[in-house]
Design an enzyme around this catalytic site. Structure first.
Site, short mmCIF file in Angstrom:
data_model
loop_
_atom_site.label_atom_id
_atom_site.label_comp_id
_atom_site.label_asym_id
_atom_site.label_seq_id
_atom_site.Cartn_x
_atom_site.Cartn_y
_atom_site.Cartn_z
N LYS A 46 14.75 -3.61 12.94
CA LYS A 46 13.85 -3.60 11.78
C LYS A 46 13.69 -2.18 11.26
CE LYS A 46 10.41 -5.25 14.12
NZ LYS A 46 9.05 -5.76 14.44
N ARG A 144 -0.87 -13.90 14.69
CA ARG A 144 -0.29 -13.31 13.49
C ARG A 144 0.57 -14.38 12.82
NH1 ARG A 144 3.38 -7.94 14.02
NH2 ARG A 144 4.71 -9.48 15.05
N TYR A 259 -2.17 26.75 3.55
CA TYR A 259 -3.41 26.27 2.93
C TYR A 259 -4.58 26.31 3.91
CZ TYR A 259 -0.47 24.29 -0.80
OH TYR A 259 0.41 24.11 -1.83
N MET A 307 3.48 19.89 2.08
CA MET A 307 4.27 18.74 1.67
C MET A 307 5.75 18.91 1.98
SD MET A 307 4.60 16.94 -2.08
CE MET A 307 2.88 16.41 -2.12
#
Length: 364
Positions: A46, A144, A259, A307
């Site tokens: 998966k 589920r 930052y 980022m």
């Protein structure tokens, strides 16, 4: 190390940061699991083989003799067929009604988890005059997907006698495999539910249960994370994360880095920047808590992870240069150490790395 090939990420083709996948380690992991478990294996691939690249890994596993592949979606199954996979592919997740025909045309096995599905599939199969392979999922405590274990005997009988649906197997999903007591309860429910089907393919064990509970193996186990060498010390992680230094600069004592000034130099320091950030899957909450490797020497990550870029203190290194490689993950710096800091699981973190980072496939 030999580089076999490089693949692009979803968004990046030219990066000085990348994920390396060791195909030799994959082969060794599969053989170790095969020797230990001594039953057939469904490789769970998966999420693009947990971010490792299913189209590359699955043909290797097929050659090694894996019984089948487990995927989450129809698209994942179709991608494997396009990669040359001939053996059974089981869609372990939900399949929408409008997509059933794509399953038939690509010979994908559908998981049955509701009575409504049976009626829908039989109607479609009768209309098109073909037989559809299915597996039945029984809910034994995951709550589920699946038909309740107390209510599935009639469903099993209906599927066994169906003219249009071919029942290939029956399975359940352990909710907490490391908890043997509750797993044993689920196994008891599963055994009771499918006691009338001694010859069918049955599977309950994930990697942890397959390794630790021999009586959970039946005639098939589902291994995912173990194939990728995560969470088990006797297996080898396939994945390494690397980036090249893009800038080296001197930072004076008491000056901050990045930052929010979360790190301040205690002395005059040399700081290296590599072009990997939280958009590439490195959680920002790891800032100032992880390490890298430069020529096998451990170095501290400093400042807030941004980022697109991450900084390291390389003050103690000898003659580092722009273009040199810093390793963020490998056998010595396992992703499990990140997972422990973040109070999560390795599965989540390795899946994140596929978003922007190209993959480089190697053999040792």
């Amino acid at each position: 190390m030999t580089v076999t090939h490089r693949t692009h990420s979803l968004t990046s083709t030219q990066r000085d940061a990348w994920v390396e996948i060791n195909l030799s380690a994959l082969e060794r992991n599969f053989k170790k699991l095969q020797e230990l478990i001594k039953t057939k294996i469904m490789a769970v691939v998966k999420a693009d083989a947990y971010g490792h690249g299913a189209a590359t890994l699955c043909p290797i596993l097929q050659r090694l003799g894996v019984d089948s592949f487990g995927v989450a979606t129809i698209d994942e199954g179709i991608a494997l067929r396009q990669a040359g996979i001939k053996i059974p592919i089981v869609i372990l997740g939900a399949t929408p009604l409008w997509a059933y025909e794509s399953c038939f045309s690509n010979n994908l096995t559908i998981t049955i988890y509701s009575i409504e599905q049976i009626n829908q599939l039989e109607e479609l199969a009768q209309k098109n005059k073909f037989k559809i392979p299915v597996q039945l999922k029984i809910d034994t405590g995951m709550n589920r997907l699946g038909i309740d274990y107390n209510e599935c005997l009639k469903t099993i009988t209906d599927l066994t006698n169906s003219k249009y649906l071919e029942l290939k197997g029956v399975f359940t999903h352990l909710s907490d495999a490391k908890n043997y007591d509750f797993s044993k309860i689920q196994k008891g429910r599963f055994d009771k539910a499918c006691q009338s089907m001694p010859l069918l393919q049955k599977h309950i064990a994930n990697t942890y249960a397959a390794i630790n509970y021999s009586d959970f193996r039946y005639n098939l186990v589902r291994t995912g994370i173990g194939l990728y060498g995560q969470e088990f010390n006797f297996l080898e992680p396939l994945i390494s994360l690397k980036g090249r230094i893009t800038r080296i600069q001197k930072v004076l004592k008491d000056e901050p880095v990045s930052y929010e000034r979360t790190w301040t130099a205690k002395k005059d320091s040399i700081i290296a920047t590599v072009p990997i950030g939280y958009a590439d899957g490195i959680d920002r909450k790891l800032s100032n808590k992880i390490f890298g490797l430069y020529n096998n020497k451990k170095i501290q990550q400093v400042g807030a992870i941004t980022m697109d870029q991450t900084m390291f203190d390389i003050s103690e290194l000898k003659d580092p240069k722009v273009g040199d490689v810093i390793t963020l993950l490998n056998n010595e710096l396992p992703v499990s150490s990140w997972a422990e800091i973040l109070n999560t699981i390795s599965y989540e973190l390795i899946c994140r790395l596929k978003i922007r980072l190209p993959r480089v496939y190697t053999r040792d």
